[in-house]
Design an enzyme around this catalytic site. Sequence first.
Site, short mmCIF file in Angstrom:
data_model
loop_
_atom_site.label_atom_id
_atom_site.label_comp_id
_atom_site.label_asym_id
_atom_site.label_seq_id
_atom_site.Cartn_x
_atom_site.Cartn_y
_atom_site.Cartn_z
CB CYS A 99 -0.90 -0.01 1.24
SG CYS A 99 -1.99 1.43 1.35
CG HIS A 141 -5.49 -2.43 -1.08
ND1 HIS A 141 -4.44 -2.98 -0.37
CD2 HIS A 141 -5.27 -1.09 -1.08
CE1 HIS A 141 -3.65 -2.00 0.05
NE2 HIS A 141 -4.12 -0.85 -0.37
CD GLU A 142 -6.59 1.13 -3.97
OE1 GLU A 142 -6.66 2.07 -3.16
OE2 GLU A 142 -5.51 0.56 -4.25
CG HIS A 145 -7.26 2.96 1.10
ND1 HIS A 145 -6.49 3.12 2.22
CD2 HIS A 145 -6.49 2.30 0.20
CE1 HIS A 145 -5.29 2.59 2.00
NE2 HIS A 145 -5.26 2.07 0.79
ZN ZN Z 1 -3.67 1.15 -0.05
#
Ligand code: ZN
Length: 172
Positions: A99, A141-142, A145
């Site tokens: 990341c 993963h995004e 966020h």
């Molecule tokens: Zn990330």
Amino acid sequence: MKIAQVGEEILRTPARQVELAEFGQASLTSFIDELLATMLEANGIGIAAPQVFDPRAIMIIASRPNPRYPDAPDMQPLVLINPVIQQTSENTVWEWEGCLSVPGLRGCIERPNAVDVVYLDPEGKAQNIKLEGFVARIFLHEFDHLVGKTWLDHISSTENIMANDVWMAKFA
Ligand code: ZN
């Protein structure tokens, strides 16, 4: 743009939805251009707006082979605004990921192998897509966020953490 590093409050703050009135405005399109440029410059394969201190639910996924991910599949950058997960596959995969906001480390994380997503494109048009494999992983993963999480929140054992240089030497 500056990339927020783990510990910054914005990375723990759930993103806000982009409102319909924001579509078509230069402030949105120029932000997306800058977000993509920031991601490319950092050799990222995905990025979310909170990572550049912007609170909106915007992400780019853009898998391509690069020095940080030599085996990543190649795709055109995809911009997803206000994404919603419709369904995830029962079968899961363990894979290493890094990341831009967690510099120097890689983590081995279990994630669903496929995900169905609805989202708005940069024109504000509703779209849906099924993502699989590594691209599904980038999306998830995004998406983390956008809900105030990072991969660190999925770590089940410290054995699943590796310094980036060690990972590169082993796997790249
Ligand atoms: Zn990330």
